[in-house]
Design a protein around this motif. Structure first.
Motif, mmCIF file in Angstrom:
data_model
loop_
_atom_site.group_PDB
_atom_site.id
_atom_site.type_symbol
_atom_site.label_atom_id
_atom_site.label_comp_id
_atom_site.label_asym_id
_atom_site.label_seq_id
_atom_site.Cartn_x
_atom_site.Cartn_y
_atom_site.Cartn_z
ATOM 1 N N ASP A 157 0.836 -1.199 0.000
ATOM 2 C CA ASP A 157 0.000 0.000 0.000
ATOM 3 C C ASP A 157 0.873 1.252 0.000
ATOM 4 N N GLY A 158 0.257 2.409 0.176
ATOM 5 C CA GLY A 158 0.997 3.663 0.106
ATOM 6 C C GLY A 158 2.089 3.796 1.144
ATOM 7 N N SER A 159 1.944 3.115 2.261
ATOM 8 C CA SER A 159 2.947 3.190 3.331
ATOM 9 C C SER A 159 4.007 2.110 3.218
ATOM 10 N N GLY A 160 3.879 1.235 2.224
ATOM 11 C CA GLY A 160 4.837 0.153 2.046
ATOM 12 C C GLY A 160 4.448 -1.144 2.725
ATOM 13 N N LYS A 161 3.262 -1.198 3.317
ATOM 14 C CA LYS A 161 2.792 -2.418 3.980
ATOM 15 C C LYS A 161 2.411 -3.465 2.941
ATOM 16 N N VAL A 162 2.880 -4.694 3.134
ATOM 17 C CA VAL A 162 2.557 -5.787 2.221
ATOM 18 C C VAL A 162 1.093 -6.167 2.397
ATOM 19 N N LEU A 163 0.343 -6.174 1.285
ATOM 20 C CA LEU A 163 -1.103 -6.369 1.346
ATOM 21 C C LEU A 163 -1.518 -7.841 1.357
ATOM 22 N N PHE A 164 -0.617 -8.734 0.933
ATOM 23 C CA PHE A 164 -0.911 -10.169 0.946
ATOM 24 C C PHE A 164 0.107 -10.847 1.862
ATOM 25 N N PRO A 165 -0.096 -10.724 3.177
ATOM 26 C CA PRO A 165 0.956 -11.085 4.139
ATOM 27 C C PRO A 165 1.251 -12.569 4.221
ATOM 28 N N ASN A 166 0.349 -13.412 3.768
ATOM 29 C CA ASN A 166 0.537 -14.859 3.917
ATOM 30 C C ASN A 166 0.842 -15.557 2.598
ATOM 31 N N ALA A 167 1.131 -14.783 1.570
ATOM 32 C CA ALA A 167 1.308 -15.350 0.228
ATOM 33 C C ALA A 167 2.766 -15.636 -0.091
ATOM 34 N N GLN A 168 2.953 -16.651 -0.936
ATOM 35 C CA GLN A 168 4.200 -16.862 -1.647
ATOM 36 C C GLN A 168 4.046 -16.146 -2.984
ATOM 37 N N TYR A 169 5.149 -15.622 -3.535
ATOM 38 C CA TYR A 169 5.085 -14.832 -4.764
ATOM 39 C C TYR A 169 5.892 -15.524 -5.857
ATOM 40 N N TYR A 170 5.360 -15.512 -7.100
ATOM 41 C CA TYR A 170 5.964 -16.253 -8.203
ATOM 42 C C TYR A 170 6.187 -15.329 -9.389
ATOM 43 N N ILE A 171 7.404 -15.387 -9.952
ATOM 44 C CA ILE A 171 7.765 -14.540 -11.089
ATOM 45 C C ILE A 171 8.939 -15.177 -11.819
ATOM 46 N N ALA A 172 9.157 -14.798 -13.080
ATOM 47 C CA ALA A 172 10.356 -15.235 -13.804
ATOM 48 C C ALA A 172 11.558 -14.447 -13.285
ATOM 49 N N GLN A 173 12.647 -15.135 -13.036
ATOM 50 C CA GLN A 173 13.819 -14.459 -12.486
ATOM 51 C C GLN A 173 14.339 -13.383 -13.424
ATOM 52 N N SER A 174 14.287 -13.632 -14.728
ATOM 53 C CA SER A 174 14.798 -12.643 -15.680
ATOM 54 C C SER A 174 14.030 -11.328 -15.558
ATOM 55 N N ASP A 175 12.719 -11.397 -15.330
ATOM 56 C CA ASP A 175 11.935 -10.179 -15.179
ATOM 57 C C ASP A 175 12.230 -9.495 -13.855
ATOM 58 N N PHE A 176 12.349 -10.265 -12.807
ATOM 59 C CA PHE A 176 12.688 -9.675 -11.508
ATOM 60 C C PHE A 176 14.024 -8.948 -11.593
ATOM 61 N N ASP A 177 15.021 -9.602 -12.164
ATOM 62 C CA ASP A 177 16.359 -8.998 -12.254
ATOM 63 C C ASP A 177 16.334 -7.731 -13.104
ATOM 64 N N TYR A 178 15.621 -7.759 -14.202
ATOM 65 C CA TYR A 178 15.592 -6.629 -15.139
ATOM 66 C C TYR A 178 14.916 -5.406 -14.511
#
Length: 323
Positions: A157-178
């Protein structure tokens, strides 16, 4: 027997009805306008899974000139007006599926969040989820198609609080790095990089990198479709004998990039590679008659792809209001 009605006689008829009915002082005419719309979610069954589409709100891109290239301005205008669309303002939707498998609650992409890069109508996902009865703390997994600002913007959110506190997050490493590379903050992509760092770095310790072809969650398989970004993926989502493909940003527009799939889009990292991925994946989806859901297509983004000449045609699926 048919009765031809001219435009003039139709106007005369409605004018007469207006005088005698609409403005006769009945109770209906005195009721105030409500000024509200229906909740911004849609639900359907997929085999044994329940899918809820939630919206982050409309995303206006403005005039297509310079954004969609590979056809003349007149050709693009005609393609839009022939389909009764505003030729001066491309408006996209932002459709995120939430898949309830019974064991896990999986959200795909998180919208713009607090960023107002494309105006004030975005950033609605949390409200849409609440309307659908879905609590952010119940989300087990958040899956990103790629790391653009309108797909990863709602992690905090606007204050930097994580909105999905119990989730695992999935992404391609190449996109994360870029997109979290601090070295790109001095260039034209600065706002995108700032936003990616703001939303992805706070959950870095909970990130899982999926690979092309991998079924990284039960019934969810990643398929690489690079070009829009270096690590852009689409997903095959299956339950029982049913499946659909979540396209992410494989194609942003249901007319322009379907009828002319080799047109280029200015937000693509590699427009030519994006066009190759688009044609390859759309060919596969059309040949196999796989239902699709596009992040940016008209609400709620569900339909099918069919071949049409050198391009494709999108057939929206009727909304089923009974589960």
């Amino acid at each position: 027997m048919t009765y031809p009605v001219s435009r003039r006689s139709l106007f005369a008829l409605t004018a007469g009805l207006g005088a005698t009915t609409l403005f006769s002082g009945n109770a209906l005419a005195r009721e105030p306008k409500l000024g509200t719309q229906s909740p911004y979610f849609h639900r359907f069954m997929l085999g044994d899974a329940e899918v809820t589409v939630v919206s982050d709100g409309p995303l206006p891109l403005g005039n297509p000139k310079g954004t969609f290239t590979g056809a003349s301005d007149d050709e693009i205008k005609k393609m839009l007006t022939d389909n009764f669309l505003n030729p001066d303002n491309i408006v996209l939707e932002q459709n995120s599926p939430v898949v309830n498998t019974g064991d896990k609650l999986v959200l795909f992409d998180t919208g713009m969040g607090t960023a107002r890069t494309f105006g004030p109508t975005t950033g609605r996902q949390q409200k849409s989820m609440a309307e659908a009865g879905i609590k952010p703390e119940d989300i087990d997994a958040v899956v990103f198609t790629h790391a653009h600002i309108d797909h990863i913007g709602g992690v905090v959110d606007g204050s930097g609080k994580v909105l999905f506190p119990n989730a695992q997050y999935y992404i391609a490493q190449s996109d994360f790095d870029y997109w979290t590379d601090e070295g790109r903050m001095s260039g034209p992509l600065k706002e995108f990089v700032v936003h990616a760092r703001k939303n992805l770095l706070p959950v870095r310790d909970r990130l899982v990198f999926y690979r092309d072809g991998q079924e990284f969650l039960p019934g969810i398989q990643a398929l690489a479709a690079p070009g829009h970004t270096v690590g852009h993926h689409i997903f095959m989502i299956s339950s029982g004998d049913k499946s659909f493909a979540f396209l992410g940003d494989l194609t942003h527009h249901q007319i322009l990039l379907m009828e002319r799939p080799r047109m280029e889009f200015s937000y693509d990292t590699d427009p030519k590679q994006a066009a190759e991925s688009r044609v390859r994946m759309l060919d596969m989806l059309a040949a196999n008659k796989i239902m699709v859901m596009s992040y940016h297509y008209p609400w709620p983004g569900l339909g099918h792809v069919v071949k049409s000449g050198e391009g494709f045609h999108y057939l929206p699926q009727p909304m089923q209001m009974l589960l």
